[in-house]
Design an enzyme around this catalytic site. Structure first.
Site, PDB file in Angstrom:
ATOM      1  N   GLU A 161     -10.351   1.666  31.020  1.00  0.00           N
ATOM      2  CA  GLU A 161      -9.704   0.680  31.893  1.00  0.00           C
ATOM      3  C   GLU A 161     -10.000  -0.722  31.375  1.00  0.00           C
ATOM      4  O   GLU A 161     -10.927  -0.911  30.568  1.00  0.00           O
ATOM      5  CB  GLU A 161     -10.204   0.844  33.322  1.00  0.00           C
ATOM      6  CG  GLU A 161      -9.874   2.207  33.914  1.00  0.00           C
ATOM      7  CD  GLU A 161     -10.336   2.386  35.343  1.00  0.00           C
ATOM      8  OE1 GLU A 161     -10.009   3.434  35.931  1.00  0.00           O
ATOM      9  OE2 GLU A 161     -11.024   1.485  35.870  1.00  0.00           O
TER      10      GLU A 161
ATOM     11  N   GLY B 143     -11.590  -3.149  32.511  1.00  0.00           N
ATOM     12  CA  GLY B 143     -12.974  -3.584  32.678  1.00  0.00           C
ATOM     13  C   GLY B 143     -13.987  -2.493  32.434  1.00  0.00           C
ATOM     14  O   GLY B 143     -15.176  -2.677  32.694  1.00  0.00           O
TER      15      GLY B 143
ATOM     16  N   GLU C  14     -14.492  15.940  20.542  1.00  0.00           N
ATOM     17  CA  GLU C  14     -13.784  14.717  20.156  1.00  0.00           C
ATOM     18  C   GLU C  14     -14.560  13.967  19.081  1.00  0.00           C
ATOM     19  O   GLU C  14     -13.989  13.502  18.091  1.00  0.00           O
ATOM     20  CB  GLU C  14     -13.590  13.819  21.381  1.00  0.00           C
ATOM     21  CG  GLU C  14     -12.939  12.491  21.075  1.00  0.00           C
ATOM     22  CD  GLU C  14     -12.726  11.630  22.313  1.00  0.00           C
ATOM     23  OE1 GLU C  14     -12.378  10.441  22.150  1.00  0.00           O
ATOM     24  OE2 GLU C  14     -12.907  12.134  23.441  1.00  0.00           O
TER      25      GLU C  14
END
Length: 389
Positions: free
Chosen positions: A136, A138, A252
């Site tokens: 996001e 922030g 990942e």
């Protein structure tokens, strides 16, 4: 056989079926990706039909059951081959590993029978392109700080919030979105995963973000302004989002480590070829001690790295890779890639700064490897905590 192939085979981890898969995927890249890749870098996006073609050749959803159109083989070595070959070809923006290694596992682990019927066929064929939205404006690597909310309203969740730096964000048909479904829960609780489909009311996309590298990878801002997402699109258990996200991070990070290792090796190959041809003060650049020392050090660092990353790959195939080992692989591989590519570019002199040279693109593409999937600083935190520090 190239040096990259020799090293891969020398690790004794790939078998004949993986090498056959490698040859097929390499042929696909050379025929359908490499020729048009410079134009896609200018456009800032990979055409959707490339994913469909990859799916048609069996390069998507290898772990998806055959009944849904996938390969039916849960063997991450095929994914690693793709990561290596994408790096070898210098087409790091392709986005196939993101689709296969990062997004598809969530559907395989957490989708209900109905959801599998609905989504897996498109993911296997490339008709549906996947993305995952965690970051996001922030909130970067701090997953517990996610503020996008999803409030239950009958048979729907109403989603408010924004995500940024979302790879495959413009192309994506299915976006796995991390949302907060419970207010007042502890920082690690109350998170859930919702699959937001392309035409969901209240779901919008902002800019295709301009980056210093990875230019053909569409990277988007996503906005949720009262987006109404069916409850039937909840992936996994309510409140189970944090655990689900954390569980897939080692894979990942291993994908990133495999790609970074192969990219470092390829940079050395580019530089080795160039210094043999380039003449400086009347003799080949390769004849100077500094050149030999630079490439010898880069080659040694990369070979040592490859041994560790392949060992982590073996552990992952056996179901034994830990979060801290995956963090070590990502930290070592991405930091080594950065140093090696920088040193190799220096050997090109002014030509290394020219965008038409593959080493320049390799340099620009390498920088983000130390950021996404968890920054190098976060990797050090994970490793330090595992050491009891």
């Amino acid at each position: 056989m190239t040096t990259v192939e020799q090293r891969s085979r020398g690790g004794a981890i790939y078998e004949s079926e993986h090498e056959g898969f490698r040859a097929s995927f390499r042929a696909f890249l050379e025929a359908s990706v490499v020729p048009d890749y410079p134009r896609w870098e200018q456009d800032g996006i990979i055409p959707r039909e490339v994913f469909a073609e990859a799916g048609g050749h069996g390069f998507l959803g290898m772990a998806i059951d055959a009944e849904f159109g996938g390969g039916g083989v849960d063997d991450f070595r095929f994914n690693a081959v793709i990561a290596e070959e994408v790096s070898r070809a210098g087409v790091m923006s392709l986005g196939i590993n993101l689709h296969n290694d990062i997004c598809v596992p969530y559907f395989l682990r957490y989708a209900t029978a109905e959801q599998r019927e609905r989504w897996l066929p498109g993911l296997a064929t490339g008709r549906s392109i996947a993305a995952i939205a965690m970051t996001e404006p922030g909130t970067g690597s701090d997953l517990a700080g996610i503020r996008t909310t999803a409030t239950r309203d009958g048979d729907h969740f109403v989603v408010h919030g924004a995500k940024t730096f979302i790879s495959n964000g413009m192309n994506a048909d299915l976006v796995i979105v991390a949302v907060r479904t419970e207010q007042g829960a502890n920082r690690h609780g109350g998170l859930s995963l919702l699959v937001v489909e392309r035409d969901t009311p209240g779901f919008g996309r902002g800019r295709n973000l301009e980056k210093i590298g990875m230019h053909a990878q569409d990277t988007a801002e996503l906005f949720f302004d009262g987006a109404r997402v069916p409850v039937a699109n909840l992936l996994g258990e309510p409140g189970g989002g944090f655990g689900a996200l954390v569980s897939n991070l080692p894979q990942e990070r291993l994908t990133i480590a495999v790609a970074s290792t192969a990219a470092a090796a390829r940079a050395i190959e580019h530089a080795s070829a160039y210094v043999r041809e380039r003449t400086v003060f009347g003799k080949p650049l390769a004849n100077y001690q500094n050149t030999r020392f630079t490439l010898a050090e880069a080659h040694t660092r990369t070979e040592v790295l490859r041994a560790f990353v392949l060992d982590c790959l073996r552990e992952h195939v056996a179901g034994e890779l830990t979060a801290e080992r995956a963090a070590m692989a990502k930290l070592a591989a991405t930091e080594t890639q950065g140093r090696v590519v920088d040193a190799c570019l220096q050997l090109f002199g002014g030509y290394g700064y020219m965008a038409e040279y593959p080493i320049a693109r390799a340099y620009a593409d390498a920088r983000v490897q130390r950021i996404y999937g968890g920054t190098s600083e976060i990797m050090k935190e994970i490793i330090g905590k595992a050491m009891g520090i």
